[in-house]
Design an enzyme around this catalytic site. Structure first.
Site, mmCIF file in Angstrom:
data_model
loop_
_atom_site.group_PDB
_atom_site.id
_atom_site.type_symbol
_atom_site.label_atom_id
_atom_site.label_comp_id
_atom_site.label_asym_id
_atom_site.label_seq_id
_atom_site.Cartn_x
_atom_site.Cartn_y
_atom_site.Cartn_z
ATOM 1 N N THR A 99 0.831 -1.212 0.000
ATOM 2 C CA THR A 99 0.000 0.000 0.000
ATOM 3 C C THR A 99 0.857 1.250 0.000
ATOM 4 O OG1 THR A 99 -1.789 -1.150 1.102
ATOM 5 C CG2 THR A 99 -1.772 1.224 1.355
ATOM 6 N N THR B 45 1.821 -4.486 4.167
ATOM 7 C CA THR B 45 1.683 -4.874 5.573
ATOM 8 C C THR B 45 0.987 -6.227 5.749
ATOM 9 O OG1 THR B 45 -0.400 -3.679 5.822
ATOM 10 C CG2 THR B 45 1.615 -2.461 6.337
ATOM 11 N N ASP B 46 0.285 -6.707 4.715
ATOM 12 C CA ASP B 46 -0.483 -7.950 4.884
ATOM 13 C C ASP B 46 0.403 -9.135 5.273
ATOM 14 O OD1 ASP B 46 -2.715 -6.524 4.218
ATOM 15 O OD2 ASP B 46 -3.296 -7.751 2.494
ATOM 16 N N SER C 277 1.254 -7.548 -1.214
ATOM 17 C CA SER C 277 2.021 -8.575 -0.485
ATOM 18 C C SER C 277 1.212 -9.834 -0.186
ATOM 19 C CB SER C 277 2.642 -8.002 0.784
ATOM 20 O OG SER C 277 1.707 -7.929 1.829
#
Ligand code: SIN
Length: 357
Positions: free
Chosen positions: A22, A103-104, A70
């Site tokens: 993101t 961040t996932d 990700s």
């Protein structure tokens, strides 16, 4: 690829590696931050955007390794990232490394880099900093630029006693990268850190002693699996109404390892007992953790572990999966070198790493 301050790669610099996420995302409209595509903007542009806020003495070199959402992180990309970080650590011109990441799955990359490059970074006194963002790059009030700026400062600045190692800096807080995990779908502070320190360089002494304890315990990095050589490991979650077939189907497959995300203290449904014995009999490696997302899974609690199954300590299921893959690969490499070490020998070193805080 380098940022618009052209620096010869041989002069001292901070290397910024772009993986996507993101932080590199674009929303359809700035006021619509949830409707966006991740991994659209090059890392060079992200760096250019914040460069004026970086002291002129800090040289930046950017390198795009991937530009993905990700959730699509692959094992071959982890190999590429690990090999790039490892080589950059060896390069005397590289003073520190920043990785921009979605961040996932930053949780998986954090443990991967700790277990494959953590000792190396510590020994060389260099910091590798993971960062990301919850808002795409063109959203109103996007958090990406400040996170990237903080990460670069953490990589570049001599910090009181803070040793080389693998860290994450996000949302104004810093932690070891192996302690970062996303624990909310949308909140700006979703990437939660266990016992963070302030990213402003004010280091919390008890956090720092935790970091040093982890680094004293992690004395040998594990080999990075080559692309195509990652052992196949799956995560199975125990739940109400769990069926034996969930395990027995895998027991008949070529899978090399299973991570059992149990309920509570990591116990799993009784329906799994018999098929798990079958899986062990077929040589499938078993690791047990808790699906709660926090706390420690202890050996033989709440019941005696199936033969050969290891408790994952404080590792969550996604981290335990990466750890088991690295342990299985380390066993294979050890065999090639004639060393009689098992995946359990390697995994046990990971499962006992001290918990910070
Ligand atoms: C991703 O993980 O690539 C998308 C989500 C994020 O970065 O926050």
């Amino acid at each position: 690829m380098s940022s618009n301050r052209i620096h010869p790669e041989k002069s001292p610099h901070i290397l910024v590696l772009g993986m996507g996420g993101t932080i590199a995302g674009l929303a359809s409209a700035p006021e619509n931050p949830l409707e966006y595509a991740a991994g659209q903007v090059g890392v060079e542009s992200l760096v250019e955007h914040i460069e004026s806020a970086i002291p002129k003495s800090v040289k930046l070199v950017s390198q795009q390794l991937a530009n993905i959402n990700s959730r699509n992180l692959s094992e071959s990309l982890l190999s590429l990232l690990g090999e790039t970080v490892s080589a950059a650590l060896e390069d005397p011109a590289v003073l520190g490394i920043v990785v921009t990441h979605g961040t996932d799955t930053i949780e998986e990359t954090g443990i991967f880099l700790q277990l494959t490059c953590g000792q190396h970074a510590n020994q060389l006194g260099k910091r590798v900093i993971l960062t990301g963002a919850m808002l795409p790059s063109n959203a109103i009030g996007t958090d990406g630029p400040s996170n990237l700026l903080d990460a670069i400062k953490w990589a570049a600045t001599p910090l009181d006693n803070c040793p080389g190692g693998i860290y994450a800096v996000i949302d104004g807080r810093a932690c070891m990268a192996m302690d970062l995990a996303k624990r909310h779908a949308t909140a700006l502070n979703a990437p939660l850190q266990a016992s963070p320190s302030s990213s402003a360089g004010l280091i919390n002494p008890s956090w720092l002693s935790g970091v040093k304890a982890v680094q004293a315990a992690w004395t040998e990095d594990l080999p990075i699996p080559k692309e195509g050589e990652w052992p196949w490991v799956e995560i199975l979650t125990s739940h109400a109404g769990a069926r034996p077939e969930t395990v027995s189907l895998w027991a008949e497959s070529p899978v090399k390892g299973l991570v059992l995300a149990g309920s509570g203290m990591g116990g799993f449904h009784d329906a799994w007992q018999a098929p798990l014995a079958l899986a062990v009999g077929k040589g499938i490696a078993l690791v047990r953790t808790t699906r709660t997302g926090a706390g420690v899974t202890y050996p033989d609690i709440p019941e005696k572990d199936p033969l050969g199954c290891l408790a994952a300590g404080s590792l969550t299921a996604p981290r335990a999966r990466i750890a088991l893959q690295l342990a299985l690969n380390a066993e294979k490499q050890a065999k090639i070198m004639g060393k009689p070490l098992t995946w359990q020998d390697f995994f046990a070193r990971i499962a006992v790493l001290p918990v910070i805080g």
